[in-house]
Design an enzyme around this catalytic site. Structure first.
Site, PDB file in Angstrom:
ATOM      1  N   ARG A 115      -7.015  11.089 -19.359  1.00  0.00           N
ATOM      2  CA  ARG A 115      -7.311  12.068 -20.447  1.00  0.00           C
ATOM      3  C   ARG A 115      -7.317  13.369 -19.860  1.00  0.00           C
ATOM      4  NH1 ARG A 115     -12.843  12.460 -23.885  1.00  0.00           N
ATOM      5  NH2 ARG A 115     -11.637  11.091 -25.133  1.00  0.00           N
ATOM      6  N   HIS A 142      -4.719  11.641 -29.888  1.00  0.00           N
ATOM      7  CA  HIS A 142      -6.197  10.655 -29.574  1.00  0.00           C
ATOM      8  C   HIS A 142      -5.791   9.274 -30.217  1.00  0.00           C
ATOM      9  CE1 HIS A 142      -9.532   9.558 -27.652  1.00  0.00           C
ATOM     10  NE2 HIS A 142     -10.379  10.164 -28.287  1.00  0.00           N
ATOM     11  N   GLN A 145      -8.691   6.331 -30.376  1.00  0.00           N
ATOM     12  CA  GLN A 145      -9.395   6.754 -31.512  1.00  0.00           C
ATOM     13  C   GLN A 145      -8.814   6.380 -32.929  1.00  0.00           C
ATOM     14  OE1 GLN A 145     -12.546   8.297 -31.193  1.00  0.00           O
ATOM     15  NE2 GLN A 145     -12.761   7.629 -33.376  1.00  0.00           N
ATOM     16  N   ASP A 237     -13.741  16.500 -37.371  1.00  0.00           N
ATOM     17  CA  ASP A 237     -13.933  16.583 -36.028  1.00  0.00           C
ATOM     18  C   ASP A 237     -14.480  18.014 -35.745  1.00  0.00           C
ATOM     19  OD1 ASP A 237     -13.753  16.080 -33.209  1.00  0.00           O
ATOM     20  OD2 ASP A 237     -11.534  16.343 -33.175  1.00  0.00           O
ATOM     21  N   CYS A 277     -14.907  11.228 -34.996  1.00  0.00           N
ATOM     22  CA  CYS A 277     -14.638  10.450 -33.711  1.00  0.00           C
ATOM     23  C   CYS A 277     -15.868  10.744 -32.816  1.00  0.00           C
ATOM     24  CB  CYS A 277     -13.462  11.159 -32.962  1.00  0.00           C
ATOM     25  SG  CYS A 277     -13.448  12.763 -32.867  1.00  0.00           S
ATOM     26  N   ARG A 305     -14.237   1.420 -30.674  1.00  0.00           N
ATOM     27  CA  ARG A 305     -13.411   1.749 -29.495  1.00  0.00           C
ATOM     28  C   ARG A 305     -13.055   0.748 -28.445  1.00  0.00           C
ATOM     29  NH1 ARG A 305     -12.728   7.254 -28.323  1.00  0.00           N
ATOM     30  NH2 ARG A 305     -11.508   6.419 -26.842  1.00  0.00           N
TER      31      ARG A 305
HETATM   32  N1  NVA Z   1     -10.767  16.968 -30.992  1.00  0.00           N
HETATM   33  C1  NVA Z   1     -11.594  16.848 -29.830  1.00  0.00           C
HETATM   34  C2  NVA Z   1     -11.825  15.280 -29.960  1.00  0.00           C
HETATM   35  C3  NVA Z   1     -13.071  14.756 -28.989  1.00  0.00           C
HETATM   36  C4  NVA Z   1     -13.333  13.280 -28.979  1.00  0.00           C
HETATM   37  C5  NVA Z   1     -11.428  17.266 -28.527  1.00  0.00           C
HETATM   38  O1  NVA Z   1     -10.252  17.212 -28.174  1.00  0.00           O
HETATM   39  O2  NVA Z   1     -12.356  17.648 -27.769  1.00  0.00           O
HETATM   40  N1   CP Z   2     -14.305  10.171 -29.508  1.00  0.00           N
HETATM   41  C1   CP Z   2     -14.210  10.383 -28.036  1.00  0.00           C
HETATM   42  O1   CP Z   2     -13.131  10.228 -27.572  1.00  0.00           O
HETATM   43  O2   CP Z   2     -15.375  10.486 -27.297  1.00  0.00           O
HETATM   44  P1   CP Z   2     -15.759  10.778 -25.859  1.00  0.00           P
HETATM   45  O3   CP Z   2     -14.858  12.407 -25.709  1.00  0.00           O
HETATM   46  O4   CP Z   2     -17.066  10.825 -25.645  1.00  0.00           O
HETATM   47  O5   CP Z   2     -14.706   9.700 -25.091  1.00  0.00           O
END
Ligand code: NVA
Ligand code: CP
Length: 318
Positions: A115, A142, A145, A237, A277, A305
Site C-alpha cells: 500500500r 484499489h 476493494q 468514497d 469502501c 475483503r
Molecule cells: N480513496 C480512499 C480509499 C481508502 C480505502 C483513499 O485512497 O484514501
Molecule cells: N477500504 C480499505 O482499504 O480500508 P483500510 O484503509 O482501512 O485498509
C-alpha cells in the site's frame, strides 16, 4: 491431519495483481466463486490451510484498518503467516532502492502486498520481485476493494451482468477500480463527479475497451441525479483520499451536491444497495440515513475483503 482434497478454481500462480486489468473476466469470476466457497467454510468453522509454511510480506506506507486486518487474518486462516512492514521502519524508508528491496524480499516471502501512493513504485517493485505482488491501494487503483465489492453485489443480487453500478463522488483510485470491475463483468458502470474531479481519462478509455469486449458500458458524468436513475448499486468514497487531506476544505462546497442522501437515491431502483469502501465521513460524502439505513451493505462488504483476498492469495501463491 487428512490430506486436503478441495481445489479452488482460480489459478494465477506467480502472477502479480496491480489492477483488475491484469485479470481476465473468467479469472475474476473464478476468484469470486472461490471467495464465496471460502466464506462458507470459514463461517462453518472448517479449517482450510493450503498455505502452511508460506509468508506474505505487507508493506504499508499509508494507514489501514481493513486491509491490514483482512490480509493478516486471511494468511493465518490459510495456515500461513503475514509480516506487517511499515515502510517507515524499513530501509526503503531511508532510501534503499526499490529494486534491491524487491529482489531481497522475494527471497524470503511467497507474496508481497503493498500500500503506497505511487502506482509506478508498485509497478517497479513487481518488475524486480520474483514473488507475486498484490496492490493494496495506490493513488490509481484499489483492486482488492473492487473484488470485495463485486462479491458483495453478487451476493445481494445473485448476478453481476447487466446491473447498473453508480459511483458518486471523487474520481479516485476506488472509482477507477470500480469502472474496470464493472466493465470486466459486463455491468453498466457510471461515475458522477464534480467538474474537474473526473476519473483519469486513460483509465476511462481502458475501461471502455474492456466494456466493449465484455458486453458492459462505461459512462462519466457531472450530473449525480441522472447517474443514479435505476441504479442497482450506489457507491461513494471520501472526498479527499489519503495523502490529499489538504484538499478537503476546498472540496467541501463543490462536492456537496454529490452527497449520497435520501434525495439523491430517490431515482435508484427500490432494492438498490449502498456500498462504501470505508473509512467513511458521515455527513460529508454520505448521509447517515443512507450509510446506516436498510440498503447499506457496508459491513458485509468489509468482511468480503477477507474472503476475496484469501482466494487471491491461494491463487497467486499455490
Ligand atoms: N480513496 C480512499 C480509499 C481508502 C480505502 C483513499 O485512497 O484514501
Ligand atoms: N477500504 C480499505 O482499504 O480500508 P483500510 O484503509 O482501512 O485498509
Amino acid at each position: 491431519m487428512a490430506e486436503e482434497t478441495i481445489s479452488l478454481q482460480a489459478n494465477l500462480t506467480g502472477r502479480s495483481v496491480l489492477t483488475l486489468l491484469d485479470l481476465e473476466a473468467e479469472e475474476i469470476s473464478a476468484l469470486l466463486d472461490d471467495a464465496a466457497y471460502l466464506k462458507t467454510r470459514q463461517r462453518n468453522g472448517e479449517l482450510y490451510q493450503p498455505l502452511l509454511g508460506k509468508s506474505l510480506g505487507m508493506i504499508f506506507e499509508n494507514a489501514s484498518t481493513r486491509t491490514r486486518l483482512s490480509f493478516e487474518a486471511g494468511m493465518t486462516q490459510l495456515g500461513g503467516h503475514a509480516l506487517f512492514l511499515s515502510s517507515r521502519d524499513m530501509q526503503i524508508g531511508r532510501g534503499e532502492p526499490i529494486q534491491d528491496t524487491a529482489n531481497v524480499m522475494s527471497r524470503y516471502v511467497d507474496a508481497v502486498m503493498i500500500r503506497t501512493n505511487s502506482h509506478a513504485e508498485v509497478e517497479e517493485f513487481s518488475q524486480h520481485s520474483n514473488a507475486p505482488v498484490i496492490n493494496a491501494l495506490t493513488d490509481n487503483y484499489h483492486p482488492c476493494q473492487a473484488l470485495a465489492d463485486l462479491l458483495t453485489i453478487k451476493e445481494a443480487k445473485g448476478t453481476l451482468k447487466g446491473l447498473k453500478l453508480c459511483y458518486v463522488g471523487d474520481g479516485n483510485n476506488v472509482s477507477h477500480s470500480l469502472l474496470v470491475a464493472a466493465a470486466k463483468m459486463g455491468m453498466e458502470g457510471v461515475v458522477a463527479t464534480p467538474p474537474g474531479y473526473e476519473p483519469d481519462r486513460e483509465v476511462v478509455k481502458r475501461a471502455e475497451q474492456v466494456a466493449q469486449e465484455n458486453g458492459g458500458s462505461v459512462k462519466v458524468t457531472n450530473d449525480p441525479d441522472d447517474a443514479v436513475v435505476n441504479a442497482d448499486v450506489i457507491y461513494t468514497d471520501v472526498w479527499a483520499s489519503m495523502g490529499y487531506e489538504a484538499e478537503q476544505s476546498a472540496k467541501e462546497k463543490v462536492f456537496q451536491p454529490y452527497q449520497v442522501n435520501e434525495k439523491l437515491v430517490r431515482q435508484a431502483k427500490d432494492d438498490y444497495i449502498f456500498l462504501h469502501c470505508l473509512p467513511a465521513h458521515r455527513g460529508e460524502e454520505v448521509h447517515t440515513d443512507i450509510i446506516d439505513g436498510p440498503h447499506s451493505e457496508i459491513y458485509e462488504e468489509a468482511e468480503n475483503r477477507l474472503h476475496v483476498q484469501k482466494a487471491l492469495l491461494v491463487a497467486v501463491i499455490q
